[in-house]
Design an enzyme around this catalytic site. Structure first.
Site, short mmCIF file in Angstrom:
data_model
loop_
_atom_site.label_atom_id
_atom_site.label_comp_id
_atom_site.label_asym_id
_atom_site.label_seq_id
_atom_site.Cartn_x
_atom_site.Cartn_y
_atom_site.Cartn_z
N LYS A 114 0.60 -1.27 -0.05
CA LYS A 114 0.09 0.09 0.10
C LYS A 114 0.76 0.94 0.04
CE LYS A 114 -4.20 -1.65 1.62
NZ LYS A 114 -5.04 -1.72 2.82
N LYS A 197 -4.89 -8.96 -7.33
CA LYS A 197 -6.10 -9.70 -7.17
C LYS A 197 -7.24 -7.95 -6.98
CE LYS A 197 -6.10 -7.25 -2.29
NZ LYS A 197 -5.66 -7.52 -1.03
N LYS A 200 -10.80 -2.92 -4.51
CA LYS A 200 -11.45 -1.81 -4.49
C LYS A 200 -11.09 -0.84 -4.65
CE LYS A 200 -12.72 -3.66 0.20
NZ LYS A 200 -14.15 -3.85 1.42
P1 TYM Z 1 -10.76 -6.55 3.42
O1 TYM Z 1 -11.57 -5.09 3.55
O2 TYM Z 1 -9.65 -5.52 2.39
O3 TYM Z 1 -11.73 -7.20 2.18
C1 TYM Z 1 -12.58 -8.09 2.93
C2 TYM Z 1 -12.97 -9.96 2.98
O4 TYM Z 1 -12.66 -9.94 1.16
C3 TYM Z 1 -11.34 -10.79 0.88
N1 TYM Z 1 -10.94 -10.75 0.09
C4 TYM Z 1 -10.40 -10.99 -1.48
N2 TYM Z 1 -10.78 -12.51 -1.50
C5 TYM Z 1 -9.89 -13.18 -2.46
N3 TYM Z 1 -9.95 -12.01 -3.48
C6 TYM Z 1 -9.78 -11.13 -3.77
N4 TYM Z 1 -10.14 -9.73 -4.34
C7 TYM Z 1 -9.99 -10.10 -1.84
N5 TYM Z 1 -10.41 -8.73 -1.52
C8 TYM Z 1 -10.70 -9.16 -0.72
C9 TYM Z 1 -10.19 -10.42 2.29
O5 TYM Z 1 -9.09 -11.37 2.41
C10 TYM Z 1 -11.49 -10.41 3.30
O6 TYM Z 1 -11.47 -11.52 4.00
N6 TYM Z 1 -8.06 -5.89 6.82
C11 TYM Z 1 -9.37 -6.81 6.53
C12 TYM Z 1 -10.66 -6.62 7.08
C13 TYM Z 1 -10.85 -6.54 8.53
C14 TYM Z 1 -10.73 -8.12 9.46
C15 TYM Z 1 -10.36 -7.74 11.36
C16 TYM Z 1 -10.65 -8.99 8.89
C17 TYM Z 1 -10.24 -5.98 10.38
N7 TYM Z 1 -10.58 -6.88 10.63
C18 TYM Z 1 -10.13 -8.93 11.67
C19 TYM Z 1 -10.98 -10.29 9.73
C20 TYM Z 1 -10.53 -10.86 10.81
C21 TYM Z 1 -9.69 -6.36 5.51
O7 TYM Z 1 -9.38 -4.72 4.56
O8 TYM Z 1 -10.69 -7.08 4.32
#
Ligand code: TYM
Length: 334
Positions: A114, A197, A200
């Site tokens: 990032k 990947k 968003k």
């Molecule tokens: P975030 O908001 O980026 O994504 C949410 C979930 O979607 C999954 N994901 C994907 N899986 C497969 N292919 C993709 N291209 C893809 N893009 C996103 C992510 O792996 C995630 O499971 N840090 C986390 C949010 C968070 C969290 C937590 C998760 C905050 N606290 C505690 C688990 C436990 C995040 O930014 O996810």
């Protein structure tokens, strides 16, 4: 079993989120027995690492809450809330900042990706982001954390922090969380670049399928997806070195509950001119009911706020004993 996971309420829910995580959340919720509990939350405290105006942030939280309910999260069975309504997350994060090491955070690949070359200009929030994530998980003694592949390293860090805290303060307070990562859809790739990947933050909307895209938009995006001129192979082995083709076959397989081998066998020798409309149809049929529920839910802000308020009260009550025990273990009097 305590299941917990979160998603940042920035932008739309996309196909990567849905297939990598949310679909698994719904399955785990639906399989729960009466001793188990699911916590799903909107990581709005994490989302401050991306600048956004006040109105957009308020709207995004409601959008994501509606999207999760539309995708099948039942706020009566699961605890659905946003982090900002449960201050215990920020409090435990601060306590764990005493345990987490700079060297551990320096190794986080998501942080490195990032910030790129501008490390000095990155916010402190982005650097300590994984500590807040550890707090999210440890606060509820989560045993199972359903996430996509990109969160695996953050889960490992949460385990390291839990182990060090338990050891340093000679307590058996935090439970070791296990990541639950789907086999086929752990990493859905961009439709424009099979090596990146789906995300968003990709500036090109053509790179992702949003859960709010209408039928035409979905079909157009699939038709414009980058591919190669080769026909589909007989088995999935033949997809090696063809990242875009591999991604599209993987999406088709995941959506239809089949193996990539079975999908290849069906389309063997055919070009993408035949495969893409079939993939588009499956996507349209899968996403249409979710989109329709989303649009209906999105007309009632008060109902969404009520869901999040109720979820926050339940989450705060569940978090309190662990938070209190963490203060106590450290000798901090509240
Ligand atoms: P975030 O908001 O980026 O994504 C949410 C979930 O979607 C999954 N994901 C994907 N899986 C497969 N292919 C993709 N291209 C893809 N893009 C996103 C992510 O792996 C995630 O499971 N840090 C986390 C949010 C968070 C969290 C937590 C998760 C905050 N606290 C505690 C688990 C436990 C995040 O930014 O996810």
């Amino acid at each position: 079993m305590r299941v917990l996971s979160g998603i940042q309420p920035t932008g739309n829910l996309h196909l990567g989120n849905y297939l990598g995580a949310i679909r698994n959340w719904v399955w785990m919720q639906d399989d729960m027995d009466s001793d188990s509990q699911c916590f799903f939350f909107l990581a709005d405290m994490h989302s401050i690492t991306v600048h956004e105006g006040r109105e957009a942030r308020i709207r995004n939280v409601r959008d994501m809450a509606a999207a999760l309910v539309a995708a099948g999260i039942d706020p009566d069975r699961s605890v659905l809330f946003n982090q900002a309504r449960v201050p215990a997350h920020a409090e435990l994060c601060w306590l764990l900042n005493g345990t987490a090491r700079i060297g551990w955070l320096n190794r986080m690949t998501q942080f490195k990706d990032k910030v790129g070359k501008d490390r000095e200009g990155a916010s402190i929030g982005l650097f300590v982001y994984p500590v807040l994530q550890a707090a999210d998980i440890l606060l509820y003694n989560a045993t199972h954390v359903p996430v996509g592949e990109d969160q695996k390293q953050h889960l490992e860090l949460a385990r390291d922090i839990a182990t060090k805290f338990n050891t340093d303060f000679d307590v058996d307070l935090f439970t070791m969380p296990a990541p639950i990562i789907p086999k086929e859809s752990a990493r859905i790739m961009s439709l424009r670049d099979g090596s990146a990947k789906m995300s968003k933050s990709d500036p090109s909307d053509l790179s992702r399928i949003n859960l709010t895209d209408d039928d035409d938009a979905i079909m157009q995006k699939v038709k414009k997806a980058k591919t190669d001129p080769e026909p589909l192979p007989e088995t999935a082995e033949g997809l090696a070195g063809r990242p875009e083709a591999n991604n599209l076959v993987g999406i088709f397989a995941t959506l239809t509950g089949r193996t990539p081998d079975a999908v290849c066998a069906d389309f063997a020798g055919k070009g993408f001119g035949a495969f893409k409309p079939a993939l588009g149809d499956v996507l349209v049929e899968t996403l249409r009911p979710i989109r329709e529920r989303f649009l209906a839910l999105r007309t009632d802000d008060a109902a969404l706020d009520a869901i999040l308020n109720k979820g926050a009260a339940r989450a705060a009550a569940a978090a309190e004993p662990t938070l209190r025990a963490a203060y106590d273990a450290m000798g901090l009097m509240r």
